[in-house]
Design a protein around this motif. Structure first.
Motif, PDB file in Angstrom:
ATOM      1  N   VAL A  53       0.690  -1.002   0.504  1.00  0.00           N
ATOM      2  CA  VAL A  53       0.228   0.131  -0.301  1.00  0.00           C
ATOM      3  C   VAL A  53       0.809   0.996  -0.274  1.00  0.00           C
ATOM      4  O   VAL A  53       0.737   2.172  -0.636  1.00  0.00           O
ATOM      5  N   GLU A  54       2.277   0.893   0.959  1.00  0.00           N
ATOM      6  CA  GLU A  54       3.087   2.389   0.406  1.00  0.00           C
ATOM      7  C   GLU A  54       3.547   2.613  -0.631  1.00  0.00           C
ATOM      8  O   GLU A  54       3.325   3.732  -0.713  1.00  0.00           O
ATOM      9  N   ILE A  55       3.570   1.609  -1.519  1.00  0.00           N
ATOM     10  CA  ILE A  55       4.635   1.940  -3.056  1.00  0.00           C
ATOM     11  C   ILE A  55       3.355   2.367  -3.465  1.00  0.00           C
ATOM     12  O   ILE A  55       3.585   3.039  -4.369  1.00  0.00           O
ATOM     13  N   ALA A  56       2.113   2.109  -3.754  1.00  0.00           N
ATOM     14  CA  ALA A  56       1.115   2.386  -4.412  1.00  0.00           C
ATOM     15  C   ALA A  56       0.937   3.802  -3.859  1.00  0.00           C
ATOM     16  O   ALA A  56       0.052   4.337  -4.924  1.00  0.00           O
ATOM     17  N   LYS A  57       0.319   4.367  -3.232  1.00  0.00           N
ATOM     18  CA  LYS A  57       0.593   5.338  -2.320  1.00  0.00           C
ATOM     19  C   LYS A  57       1.320   6.657  -2.776  1.00  0.00           C
ATOM     20  O   LYS A  57       1.142   7.717  -3.681  1.00  0.00           O
ATOM     21  N   ARG A  58       2.890   5.786  -2.923  1.00  0.00           N
ATOM     22  CA  ARG A  58       4.170   6.632  -2.965  1.00  0.00           C
ATOM     23  C   ARG A  58       3.937   7.033  -5.182  1.00  0.00           C
ATOM     24  O   ARG A  58       4.338   7.746  -5.849  1.00  0.00           O
ATOM     25  N   ALA A  59       3.483   5.657  -5.750  1.00  0.00           N
ATOM     26  CA  ALA A  59       3.402   5.764  -7.048  1.00  0.00           C
ATOM     27  C   ALA A  59       1.617   7.118  -7.452  1.00  0.00           C
ATOM     28  O   ALA A  59       1.993   7.709  -8.500  1.00  0.00           O
ATOM     29  N   LYS A  60       0.798   7.271  -6.174  1.00  0.00           N
ATOM     30  CA  LYS A  60      -0.563   8.020  -7.054  1.00  0.00           C
ATOM     31  C   LYS A  60       0.278   9.597  -6.862  1.00  0.00           C
ATOM     32  O   LYS A  60       0.066  10.712  -7.376  1.00  0.00           O
ATOM     33  N   ALA A  61       1.751   9.593  -5.646  1.00  0.00           N
ATOM     34  CA  ALA A  61       2.423  10.856  -4.948  1.00  0.00           C
ATOM     35  C   ALA A  61       3.471  11.270  -6.007  1.00  0.00           C
ATOM     36  O   ALA A  61       3.751  12.838  -6.728  1.00  0.00           O
ATOM     37  N   GLU A  62       3.898  10.301  -6.997  1.00  0.00           N
ATOM     38  CA  GLU A  62       4.858  10.601  -8.199  1.00  0.00           C
ATOM     39  C   GLU A  62       3.886  10.582  -9.470  1.00  0.00           C
ATOM     40  O   GLU A  62       5.202  10.524 -10.403  1.00  0.00           O
ATOM     41  N   LYS A  63       2.865  10.711 -10.001  1.00  0.00           N
ATOM     42  CA  LYS A  63       2.026  10.044 -10.367  1.00  0.00           C
ATOM     43  C   LYS A  63       3.101   9.585 -11.429  1.00  0.00           C
ATOM     44  O   LYS A  63       2.956   9.217 -12.962  1.00  0.00           O
ATOM     45  N   VAL A  71       0.163   9.139 -20.270  1.00  0.00           N
ATOM     46  CA  VAL A  71      -0.981  10.488 -20.069  1.00  0.00           C
ATOM     47  C   VAL A  71      -1.895  10.458 -18.618  1.00  0.00           C
ATOM     48  O   VAL A  71      -0.485  10.329 -18.265  1.00  0.00           O
ATOM     49  N   THR A  72      -2.696  10.856 -19.280  1.00  0.00           N
ATOM     50  CA  THR A  72      -3.137  11.715 -18.131  1.00  0.00           C
ATOM     51  C   THR A  72      -4.100  10.722 -16.804  1.00  0.00           C
ATOM     52  O   THR A  72      -4.865  10.443 -18.060  1.00  0.00           O
ATOM     53  N   LEU A  73      -3.664  10.570 -16.325  1.00  0.00           N
ATOM     54  CA  LEU A  73      -5.072  10.002 -15.140  1.00  0.00           C
ATOM     55  C   LEU A  73      -5.882  10.634 -13.944  1.00  0.00           C
ATOM     56  O   LEU A  73      -4.924  11.740 -13.469  1.00  0.00           O
ATOM     57  N   ASP A  74      -6.887  10.579 -13.453  1.00  0.00           N
ATOM     58  CA  ASP A  74      -7.284  10.893 -12.700  1.00  0.00           C
ATOM     59  C   ASP A  74      -6.760  10.131 -11.101  1.00  0.00           C
ATOM     60  O   ASP A  74      -6.703   9.307 -11.296  1.00  0.00           O
ATOM     61  N   ASP A  75      -7.607  10.688 -10.105  1.00  0.00           N
ATOM     62  CA  ASP A  75      -7.594  10.465  -8.621  1.00  0.00           C
ATOM     63  C   ASP A  75      -7.881   8.952  -8.637  1.00  0.00           C
ATOM     64  O   ASP A  75      -7.441   8.105  -7.813  1.00  0.00           O
ATOM     65  N   GLY A  76      -8.787   8.817  -8.919  1.00  0.00           N
ATOM     66  CA  GLY A  76      -9.896   7.699  -9.499  1.00  0.00           C
ATOM     67  C   GLY A  76      -8.619   6.744  -9.480  1.00  0.00           C
ATOM     68  O   GLY A  76      -9.166   5.660  -8.664  1.00  0.00           O
TER      69      GLY A  76
END
Length: 101
Positions: A53-63, A71-76
């Motif tokens: 989960v922490e790596i997935a959160k990092r992926a979100k923060a770092e896009k 591509v452009t992805l939304d937060d969803g």
């Protein structure tokens, strides 16, 4: 008896090589749509992320996947990834790292 080779893939966030079964595949299809690939068999360009989960959160923060797939992805998308990762991480804690998805 021959020992089977374990397929290894690189976690796109950490750069760490891990057994394929311990990673989640994310795929971009010909139409440019990015989605989770629980089966690992969807057509398209794939990238892998650890079941953490922490790596997935990092992926979100770092896009991370936006950069990888251009591509452009939304937060969803990232929220779905985090939720799915949390689910798999809980399964692995219950049943072991090689638990089926």
């Amino acid at each position: 008896m021959k020992k089977r080779k374990v397929p290894m893939r690189k976690d796109i966030v950490t750069g760490e090589m891990m057994p394929k079964r311990q990673l989640i595949r994310v795929v971009k299809n010909k139409e440019g749509e990015v989605s989770l690939d629980p089966t690992g068999k969807k057509a398209g360009r794939g990238a892998y992320i650890a079941v953490d989960v922490e790596i997935a959160k990092r992926a979100k923060a770092e896009k991370t996947f936006e950069k990888a797939f251009h591509v452009t992805l939304d937060d969803g998308f990232y929220d779905e990834l985090i939720q799915y990762t949390d689910h798999l991480q809980a399964r692995q804690e219950l049943f072991g790292k090689d638990a089926q998805k």
